[in-house]
Scaffold this motif. Structure first.
Motif, PDB file in Angstrom:
ATOM      1  N   ASN A   1     -26.689-116.487   4.164  1.00  0.00           N
ATOM      2  CA  ASN A   1     -25.461-117.233   3.945  1.00  0.00           C
ATOM      3  C   ASN A   1     -25.811-118.672   3.616  1.00  0.00           C
ATOM      4  O   ASN A   1     -26.339-119.395   4.448  1.00  0.00           O
ATOM      5  CB  ASN A   1     -24.575-117.166   5.187  1.00  0.00           C
TER       6      ASN A   1
ATOM      7  N   PRO B   1     -16.306-121.310   3.128  1.00  0.00           N
ATOM      8  CA  PRO B   1     -16.781-120.040   3.667  1.00  0.00           C
ATOM      9  C   PRO B   1     -16.995-118.956   2.618  1.00  0.00           C
ATOM     10  O   PRO B   1     -16.323-118.920   1.585  1.00  0.00           O
ATOM     11  CB  PRO B   1     -15.654-119.632   4.610  1.00  0.00           C
ATOM     12  N   ALA B   2     -17.925-118.080   2.908  1.00  0.00           N
ATOM     13  CA  ALA B   2     -18.007-116.791   2.236  1.00  0.00           C
ATOM     14  C   ALA B   2     -17.021-115.913   2.997  1.00  0.00           C
ATOM     15  O   ALA B   2     -16.971-115.947   4.226  1.00  0.00           O
ATOM     16  CB  ALA B   2     -19.416-116.239   2.337  1.00  0.00           C
TER      17      ALA B   2
ATOM     18  N   SER C   1     -29.866-111.990   9.851  1.00  0.00           N
ATOM     19  CA  SER C   1     -28.868-112.874   9.240  1.00  0.00           C
ATOM     20  C   SER C   1     -29.433-114.283   9.213  1.00  0.00           C
ATOM     21  O   SER C   1     -29.838-114.808  10.254  1.00  0.00           O
ATOM     22  CB  SER C   1     -27.561-112.857  10.038  1.00  0.00           C
TER      23      SER C   1
ATOM     24  N   ASN D   1     -19.053-121.144   7.862  1.00  0.00           N
ATOM     25  CA  ASN D   1     -19.959-120.566   6.882  1.00  0.00           C
ATOM     26  C   ASN D   1     -19.497-119.183   6.431  1.00  0.00           C
ATOM     27  O   ASN D   1     -19.599-118.842   5.268  1.00  0.00           O
ATOM     28  CB  ASN D   1     -21.372-120.444   7.454  1.00  0.00           C
ATOM     29  N   LEU D   2     -19.017-118.361   7.386  1.00  0.00           N
ATOM     30  CA  LEU D   2     -18.623-117.000   7.065  1.00  0.00           C
ATOM     31  C   LEU D   2     -17.311-116.678   7.762  1.00  0.00           C
ATOM     32  O   LEU D   2     -17.207-116.823   8.977  1.00  0.00           O
ATOM     33  CB  LEU D   2     -19.714-116.016   7.500  1.00  0.00           C
TER      34      LEU D   2
ATOM     35  N   CYS E   1     -14.682-113.661   8.490  1.00  0.00           N
ATOM     36  CA  CYS E   1     -14.494-112.212   8.475  1.00  0.00           C
ATOM     37  C   CYS E   1     -13.049-111.927   8.861  1.00  0.00           C
ATOM     38  O   CYS E   1     -12.628-112.220   9.983  1.00  0.00           O
ATOM     39  CB  CYS E   1     -15.464-111.530   9.436  1.00  0.00           C
TER      40      CYS E   1
ATOM     41  N   PHE F   1     -19.373-118.730  12.090  1.00  0.00           N
ATOM     42  CA  PHE F   1     -18.497-117.580  11.864  1.00  0.00           C
ATOM     43  C   PHE F   1     -17.063-117.908  12.271  1.00  0.00           C
ATOM     44  O   PHE F   1     -16.842-118.609  13.247  1.00  0.00           O
ATOM     45  CB  PHE F   1     -18.936-116.391  12.727  1.00  0.00           C
TER      46      PHE F   1
END
Length: 185
Positions: free
Chosen positions: A64, A70-71, A85, A98-99, A101, A129
């Protein structure tokens, strides 16, 4: 994938030693693939503003590089026991998650955090996250080395997705303006 979508059909998969790069305007859609997985010899690299749709299990590597935005994983993301990861943090340009979900997130395997651009200081916090629910825990964490008197606080990683730098010893008192009162001291 740098711009627009790449969609895999029901029998779609990546084979061999493969790195799938989903760039800032890219979108990987695996929603038609039942049980889509990144294999142990493969890597999925996501960057700022990239999107991944469908259920994804990572058995290989997830990298990442999304430091500025964010992704986004639209569905469930499982980081399997054998996965690695890798996240990059930057204390001067870390503006958010960053991520992200939007489905269920499951931690597993190893989390490696790399840092560049300036010495880390007490109070630095990085949101790796964003998720709902309880993602569990990683088997191992590898975090950047810190200066003496500092330590990593990872207690909130499974709560709100953050890691932070904390002081391990109280700060030394500072004398504001020392003065000699009389010549007998």
């Amino acid at each position: 994938i740098s711009v627009g979508p790449l969609a895999l059909g029901p029998a779609g998969e990546f084979t061999g030693v493969t790195t799938i790069l989903v760039g800032g305007g890219g979108w990987l859609d695996v929603s038609a693939v039942t049980g889509f997985a990144i294999k142990p010899t493969q890597a999925l690299r996501v960057e700022n503003g990239s999107r991944v749709s469908g259920q994804v299990t990572v058995n290989g590597a997830l990298t990442n590089n999304a430091q500025f935005g964010p992704a986004i994983f639209s569905n469930n993301l499982a980081l399997a026991t054998g996965s690695t990861s890798v996240f990059t943090i930057n204390r001067f340009n870390q503006s958010g998650t960053n991520l992200l979900c939007l489905g269920s997130l499951t931690f597993g395997g190893q989390l490696i955090v790399n840092h560049f651009n300036g010495a880390l200081q007490s109070g630095d916090t990085f949101k790796l996250f964003s998720f709902a629910g309880n993602p569990g825990s990683f088997a191992t964490l590898t975090l950047p080395a810190l200066d003496p008197g500092l330590a990593w606080n990872t207690g909130n990683l499974a709560v709100d997705g953050t890691i932070s730098v904390v002081a391990t010893s109280p700060p030394q008192p500072q004398l504001a303006r020392p003065q000699l009162r009389d010549a007998t001291n």
